[in-house]
Motif scaffolding. Structure first.
Motif, PDB file in Angstrom:
ATOM      1  N   TYR A 118       0.877  -1.235   0.139  1.00 15.89           N
ATOM      2  CA  TYR A 118       0.016  -0.023   0.056  1.00 15.89           C
ATOM      3  C   TYR A 118       0.767   1.353   0.042  1.00 15.89           C
ATOM      4  O   TYR A 118       0.341   2.460   0.173  1.00 15.89           O
ATOM      5  N   VAL A 119       2.178   0.959   0.077  1.00 15.04           N
ATOM      6  CA  VAL A 119       2.897   2.233  -0.152  1.00 15.04           C
ATOM      7  C   VAL A 119       2.941   3.076  -1.472  1.00 15.04           C
ATOM      8  O   VAL A 119       2.593   2.298  -2.489  1.00 15.04           O
ATOM      9  N   TRP A 120       3.007   4.224  -1.499  1.00 11.71           N
ATOM     10  CA  TRP A 120       2.477   5.198  -2.559  1.00 11.71           C
ATOM     11  C   TRP A 120       3.396   4.668  -4.054  1.00 11.71           C
ATOM     12  O   TRP A 120       2.793   4.752  -4.859  1.00 11.71           O
ATOM     13  N   ASP A 121       4.361   4.231  -3.863  1.00 12.38           N
ATOM     14  CA  ASP A 121       5.384   3.893  -5.010  1.00 12.38           C
ATOM     15  C   ASP A 121       5.690   2.475  -5.386  1.00 12.38           C
ATOM     16  O   ASP A 121       6.349   2.147  -6.213  1.00 12.38           O
ATOM     17  N   HIS A 122       4.699   1.750  -4.732  1.00  9.88           N
ATOM     18  CA  HIS A 122       4.756   0.309  -4.974  1.00  9.88           C
ATOM     19  C   HIS A 122       4.282   0.139  -6.542  1.00  9.88           C
ATOM     20  O   HIS A 122       3.369   0.754  -7.097  1.00  9.88           O
ATOM     21  N   PRO A 123       5.102  -0.823  -7.480  1.00 10.62           N
ATOM     22  CA  PRO A 123       4.743  -0.912  -8.668  1.00 10.62           C
ATOM     23  C   PRO A 123       3.275  -1.301  -9.081  1.00 10.62           C
ATOM     24  O   PRO A 123       2.665  -0.779 -10.061  1.00 10.62           O
ATOM     25  N   GLN A 124       2.781  -2.134  -8.034  1.00 14.85           N
ATOM     26  CA  GLN A 124       1.271  -2.253  -8.289  1.00 14.85           C
ATOM     27  C   GLN A 124       0.414  -1.974  -6.786  1.00 14.85           C
ATOM     28  O   GLN A 124       0.003  -2.875  -6.244  1.00 14.85           O
ATOM     29  N   VAL A 125       0.643  -0.780  -6.582  1.00 15.14           N
ATOM     30  CA  VAL A 125       0.079  -0.357  -5.196  1.00 15.14           C
ATOM     31  C   VAL A 125      -1.355  -0.810  -5.217  1.00 15.14           C
ATOM     32  O   VAL A 125      -2.187  -0.613  -6.076  1.00 15.14           O
ATOM     33  N   ARG A 126      -1.647  -1.217  -3.954  1.00  9.26           N
ATOM     34  CA  ARG A 126      -3.132  -1.708  -3.677  1.00  9.26           C
ATOM     35  C   ARG A 126      -3.878  -0.301  -3.281  1.00  9.26           C
ATOM     36  O   ARG A 126      -3.231   0.368  -2.573  1.00  9.26           O
ATOM     37  N   PRO A 127      -5.032  -0.122  -3.661  1.00  7.18           N
ATOM     38  CA  PRO A 127      -5.913   1.125  -3.118  1.00  7.18           C
ATOM     39  C   PRO A 127      -6.545   0.700  -1.808  1.00  7.18           C
ATOM     40  O   PRO A 127      -6.611  -0.362  -1.391  1.00  7.18           O
ATOM     41  N   ILE A 128      -6.742   1.868  -1.025  1.00  9.74           N
ATOM     42  CA  ILE A 128      -7.306   1.561   0.119  1.00  9.74           C
ATOM     43  C   ILE A 128      -8.899   1.778  -0.094  1.00  9.74           C
ATOM     44  O   ILE A 128      -9.278   2.851  -0.425  1.00  9.74           O
ATOM     45  N   VAL A 129      -9.554   0.643  -0.216  1.00  9.65           N
ATOM     46  CA  VAL A 129     -11.045   0.724  -0.672  1.00  9.65           C
ATOM     47  C   VAL A 129     -12.142   0.317   0.459  1.00  9.65           C
ATOM     48  O   VAL A 129     -13.166   0.620   0.277  1.00  9.65           O
TER      49      VAL A 129
END
Length: 377
Positions: A118-129
């Motif tokens: 969930y870190v902002w610069d992760h290549p496939q960042v997961r959204p907080i939904v």
């Protein structure tokens, strides 16, 4: 001191005794099973027992697994504790490390995967939904201002690199800012956290990004911290000084949405490589970096000197900072804190990769970072 209520944008209850309002606030909302997220050292102090006494009528569990600089594994362990307690909300109690962990325990407890995803610069960042647990913050130091921030800084366990989860969704619903909770801080922690708050305000103001609102907050935060820090260290039960430092800390955290600079890039590297306390790392680098920055923005240094009541204007500001550090008892020189020449290549590498220096008032290359670290040794 009376308790003042204001929002910016987080609702804040500020003043001596504000901690006593946490329990009634949660009960009014019908939240009966909070998880307190705090650090190991604080959990052993009378402060926690006293705080628990104000939570009568609630079924409280305590996660005290935060140690040193916050890590991803601590977040995941906190999420496990949240689920085991079947908690209904999170109370972050502590300094910047505990609050950074507390802010994202709810994310990890209600979402799949590791918090690193969930870190902002992760290549496939997961959204907080998903909906997040109700979160209130109760700071016990005056430094990071994490209680009013929309980001959580946690380190990778293997590399120690600092990673950032950024989202307005992780803002506290309410902050209970009680300066009495800082009375028991040792002088060296008051000094280090106070220099952190001062650095946030100064670097935010010096950032070339356009944000006049933050400039005003940063200058006033600098003025307040400069006037109060030494008193807070020398007179730990001085309520006015402690209140001023807690306010300056929050102001710095609000202001640095404008971004920071090379002091923080260096401090993040020192934290990763040498595990230095973040506030101390800022204190060790600030005068060296600002002396290098001064030629780029001399008018801003004049303004900083003015609000800090430094005679001699901008050219006297960095010498004033060095004198302040000496009076605070902060040993100068990185070498005095375990930093060795063999650490330099890794320090430079991490500082160069850190996003903070992109808004330094003077462009900073690897050669520049090496020179700054050497000058600060």
């Amino acid at each position: 001191m009376t308790i003042t209520h204001f929002s910016f944008p987080t609702p804040i209850q500020f003043g001596a005794g504000a901690r006593r309002n946490v329990g009634p606030h949660l009960q009014k909302l019908g939240l009966k099973r909070p998880l307190i997220v705090t650090d190991k050292a604080l959990a052993a102090l009378p402060l926690l027992a006293e705080f628990l006494g104000h939570l009568q009528g609630l079924e409280v569990a305590v996660f005290s697994g935060v140690v040193g600089n916050p890590t991803c594994s601590q977040v995941m362990a906190g999420a496990d504790a949240y689920r085991e307690h079947q908690a209904e909300g999170v109370i972050g109690l502590g300094g910047g490390a505990a609050l950074d962990v507390a802010k994202v325990v709810g994310v990890a407890a209600t979402h799949e995967g590791n918090i690193l995803e969930y870190v902002w610069d992760h290549p496939q960042v997961r959204p907080i939904v998903n909906a997040l647990p109700y979160f209130v913050a109760v700071p016990t130091t005056s430094g990071t201002g994490s209680e009013v921030g929309r980001s959580s800084v946690v380190s990778e366990d293997d590399t120690h690199l600092k990673r950032v989860v950024f989202s307005p969704k992780i803002l506290a619903q309410v902050v209970f800012a009680d300066p009495e909770l800082t009375f028991g801080l040792p002088p060296h922690i008051t000094a280090a956290t106070g220099m952190d708050a001062l650095t946030h305000n100064i670097e935010s103001y010096l950032s070339p990004a356009y944000h006049p609102l933050c400039d005003g907050i940063a200058l006033e935060g600098t003025r307040i911290a400069a006037a109060a820090l030494l008193t807070a260290v020398r007179e730990p039960h001085n309520l006015q000084a402690r209140s001023d430092m807690m306010m300056a800390s929050m102001m710095g955290a609000i202001a640095f949405q404008k971004d920071l600079g090379a002091v923080h890039a260096c401090a993040h590297a020192l934290g990763a490589v040498c595990d230095l306390h973040h506030g101390l790392a800022n204190a060790l680098m600030i005068d060296t970096v600002l002396a290098w920055n001064q030629a780029a923005v001399p008018a801003k240094f004049d303004e900083l000197a003015h609000v800090c009541q430094v005679a001699g204007g901008g050219p006297a500001f960095v010498p004033w900072l060095r004198q302040l550090k000496q009076e605070l008892g902060i040993a100068t020189g990185l070498a005095a804190h375990g930093v060795k020449p063999e650490h330099l290549p890794r320090l430079v590498e991490i500082a160069c990769a850190d996003i903070c220096h992109q808004t330094n008032p003077r462009p900073c290359t690897a050669v520049d970072f090496e020179a700054l670290f050497r000058a600060a040794m």
